[in-house]
Design an enzyme around this catalytic site. Structure first.
Site, PDB file in Angstrom:
ATOM      1  N   LYS A  21      66.199  74.384  84.594  1.00 18.98           N
ATOM      2  CA  LYS A  21      65.194  74.594  83.556  1.00 18.98           C
ATOM      3  C   LYS A  21      65.722  75.490  82.445  1.00 18.98           C
ATOM      4  O   LYS A  21      65.392  75.311  81.276  1.00 18.98           O
ATOM      5  CB  LYS A  21      63.945  75.215  84.191  1.00 18.98           C
ATOM      6  CG  LYS A  21      62.717  75.229  83.311  1.00 18.98           C
ATOM      7  CD  LYS A  21      61.532  75.745  84.098  1.00 18.98           C
ATOM      8  CE  LYS A  21      60.269  75.768  83.245  1.00 18.98           C
ATOM      9  NZ  LYS A  21      59.111  76.272  84.033  1.00 18.98           N
ATOM     10  N   ARG A  61      60.032  76.556  97.078  1.00 16.85           N
ATOM     11  CA  ARG A  61      60.640  77.533  96.166  1.00 16.85           C
ATOM     12  C   ARG A  61      59.795  78.802  96.112  1.00 16.85           C
ATOM     13  O   ARG A  61      60.300  79.918  96.208  1.00 16.85           O
ATOM     14  CB  ARG A  61      60.790  76.909  94.775  1.00 16.85           C
ATOM     15  CG  ARG A  61      61.360  77.852  93.714  1.00 16.85           C
ATOM     16  CD  ARG A  61      61.576  77.071  92.422  1.00 16.85           C
ATOM     17  NE  ARG A  61      61.828  77.935  91.282  1.00 16.85           N
ATOM     18  CZ  ARG A  61      63.024  78.397  90.933  1.00 16.85           C
ATOM     19  NH1 ARG A  61      64.083  78.101  91.661  1.00 16.85           N
ATOM     20  NH2 ARG A  61      63.174  79.151  89.865  1.00 16.85           N
ATOM     21  N   HIS A  68      66.041  82.412  87.031  1.00 18.62           N
ATOM     22  CA  HIS A  68      65.022  82.769  86.048  1.00 18.62           C
ATOM     23  C   HIS A  68      65.673  83.386  84.813  1.00 18.62           C
ATOM     24  O   HIS A  68      66.487  84.303  84.929  1.00 18.62           O
ATOM     25  CB  HIS A  68      64.032  83.770  86.636  1.00 18.62           C
ATOM     26  CG  HIS A  68      63.090  83.167  87.623  1.00 18.62           C
ATOM     27  ND1 HIS A  68      62.480  83.889  88.634  1.00 18.62           N
ATOM     28  CD2 HIS A  68      62.642  81.891  87.772  1.00 18.62           C
ATOM     29  CE1 HIS A  68      61.719  83.091  89.345  1.00 18.62           C
ATOM     30  NE2 HIS A  68      61.792  81.879  88.844  1.00 18.62           N
ATOM     31  N   HIS A  87      57.338  72.044  94.963  1.00 19.04           N
ATOM     32  CA  HIS A  87      57.648  73.371  94.419  1.00 19.04           C
ATOM     33  C   HIS A  87      57.248  74.496  95.371  1.00 19.04           C
ATOM     34  O   HIS A  87      57.634  75.652  95.165  1.00 19.04           O
ATOM     35  CB  HIS A  87      56.942  73.564  93.076  1.00 19.04           C
ATOM     36  CG  HIS A  87      57.712  74.399  92.099  1.00 19.04           C
ATOM     37  ND1 HIS A  87      58.945  74.040  91.591  1.00 19.04           N
ATOM     38  CD2 HIS A  87      57.433  75.604  91.544  1.00 19.04           C
ATOM     39  CE1 HIS A  87      59.384  74.974  90.766  1.00 19.04           C
ATOM     40  NE2 HIS A  87      58.490  75.940  90.721  1.00 19.04           N
ATOM     41  N   TYR A 139      56.659  86.917  92.095  1.00 14.33           N
ATOM     42  CA  TYR A 139      56.882  86.862  93.541  1.00 14.33           C
ATOM     43  C   TYR A 139      56.866  88.255  94.166  1.00 14.33           C
ATOM     44  O   TYR A 139      56.522  88.405  95.336  1.00 14.33           O
ATOM     45  CB  TYR A 139      58.194  86.125  93.825  1.00 14.33           C
ATOM     46  CG  TYR A 139      58.158  84.738  93.245  1.00 14.33           C
ATOM     47  CD1 TYR A 139      57.478  83.715  93.888  1.00 14.33           C
ATOM     48  CD2 TYR A 139      58.740  84.463  92.013  1.00 14.33           C
ATOM     49  CE1 TYR A 139      57.393  82.453  93.342  1.00 14.33           C
ATOM     50  CE2 TYR A 139      58.663  83.193  91.451  1.00 14.33           C
ATOM     51  CZ  TYR A 139      57.985  82.195  92.114  1.00 14.33           C
ATOM     52  OH  TYR A 139      57.883  80.940  91.569  1.00 14.33           O
ATOM     53  N   ARG A 178      64.402  73.829  92.609  1.00 14.35           N
ATOM     54  CA  ARG A 178      63.381  73.008  91.970  1.00 14.35           C
ATOM     55  C   ARG A 178      63.626  71.541  92.359  1.00 14.35           C
ATOM     56  O   ARG A 178      64.709  71.177  92.801  1.00 14.35           O
ATOM     57  CB  ARG A 178      63.446  73.153  90.448  1.00 14.35           C
ATOM     58  CG  ARG A 178      63.206  74.578  89.944  1.00 14.35           C
ATOM     59  CD  ARG A 178      63.266  74.611  88.423  1.00 14.35           C
ATOM     60  NE  ARG A 178      63.019  75.939  87.890  1.00 14.35           N
ATOM     61  CZ  ARG A 178      63.972  76.818  87.584  1.00 14.35           C
ATOM     62  NH1 ARG A 178      65.246  76.490  87.762  1.00 14.35           N
ATOM     63  NH2 ARG A 178      63.667  77.998  87.094  1.00 14.35           N
TER      64      ARG A 178
END
Length: 353
Positions: free
Chosen positions: A207, A281, A304, A278, A313, A180
């Site tokens: 995140k 990524r 994640h 982004h 994805y 990120r």
């Protein structure tokens, strides 16, 4: 109060200011607090125009705020790149504006100021066996991330060739390790392990607030060696990996905003305006899904917290659908193609002669 200095309207709404201060004291990221303050002050401004006390506002007043958001023209005007709501603000932006309003009313409920939340949220309802969840105040539009085509990616790489070694390294790491923007710009010299070609992504920059170790390729390692040699001409001190090259901030840590401007310049030079910080990524994780990586491995690399995020994805790559199509339709495809390839009896005899 520091927040009130930036958002004067909070001086007229003590409970809103108190709620934001609680979140700030709990250690939420400054940009999160800023986003909450921006969204809430917009709502408070609308309430003042309508002469409504926010603490006693009803769902009709929130609905009026949503209508205002959907009708608001974009600040970019005709130059807007993506518009998925059919109005001035995208669905994602509207959802973002509603989050602080909903949390603010949760705070008022906890303090006993009111009994219900006029914003509400999608919640489980046992009676709805098919739906499972009740729809939120504003239906959420779920779109797959955009990734560049092969031709667009090649144009971006060609445009990046003229960039300084630092910018090329940052693009390479952003794609190689699916980083990120903040994770990339926050890298420090002691986060690098050249012997094992890995990076340590510190928890405070992620995140999910979970630290992880990610690899980078040998090609990126070459760029890293070249960049470190250049960096040593500025300073040999440990610290932020990426330093500014501008006259005004020479030698200072490169900010996320500067990196966004650099990527935007490269995107426009390559005539791929949708490309952002982004996108690398998204492209990396999609490529890994195409190569057959397992879900848990992709999630570990991406950091994640929710596997459903990683599934985006898998869907974007079309891997599972292609696998099922090849396995389930192989016989049918071959049967139909054999029929199409078969020659009429008369024509077959003609060819035998």
């Amino acid at each position: 109060m520091v927040l009130a200095e930036k958002w004067p309207i909070l001086l007229r709404h003590e409970q809103a200011a108190e709620w934001l201060q609680v979140w700030s004291d709990l250690g939420r990221a400054p940009r999160t607090i800023d986003a909450y303050a921006r969204g809430l002050t917009e709502y408070l401004t609308m309430c003042e125009r309508a002469a409504v006390d926010p603490a006693s506002a009803k769902r009709a007043h929130v609905a009026a705020y949503v209508r205002e958001l959907t009708e608001r023209p974009s600040r970019r005007g005709a130059n807007v790149v993506v518009l998925d709501s059919g109005a001035g603000l995208s669905n994602a932006t509207i959802q973002q504006r509603l989050v602080p309003v909903r949390l603010y009313y949760d705070f008022l409920i906890e303090d006993g100021v009111r009994e219900s939340n006029p914003v509400g949220r999608g919640r489980y309802t046992p009676r709805r066996k098919l739906a499972g969840h009740e729809r939120g105040l504003v239906s959420r539009v779920k779109k797959l991330p955009w990734i560049p085509t092969e031709d667009e990616w090649l144009r971006l790489l060609e445009a990046a060739l003229g960039e300084p070694i630092r910018n090329r390294l940052m693009l390479a790491l952003a794609y190689d390790a699916a980083l990120r923007r903040e994770e990339l710009c926050s890298l420090r010299t002691d986060d690098i392990d050249p012997a094992h070609r890995t990076l340590r992504i510190r928890a405070e920059t992620t995140k999910s607030r979970k630290e992880r170790i990610v690899p980078y390729s040998a090609s990126t390692g070459v760029l890293l060696s070249l960049y470190l040699a250049w960096r040593s001409s500025i300073t040999r001190a440990r610290g932020p990996l990426f330093l500014s090259e501008s006259r005004r901030n020479f030698g200072q840590p490169l900010s996320i905003w500067s990196w966004s401007k650099i990527v935007r310049r490269i995107a426009l030079a390559a005539d791929v305006p949708r490309f952002s910080t982004h996108t690398t990524r998204h492209l990396c994780l999609t490529d890994l899904a195409r190569m057959g990586w397992e879900l848990h491995a992709i999630a570990a690399l991406a950091g994640h917290a929710n596997p459903e995020t990683t599934m985006i994805y898998i869907h974007l790559s079309g891997r599972d659908l292609a696998k099922k199509l090849n396995a389930g339709m192989k016989h049918i495809h071959s049967w139909r193609l054999d029929k199409l390839a078969a020659l009429p009896p008369g024509e077959a005899k003609e060819l035998e002669r």
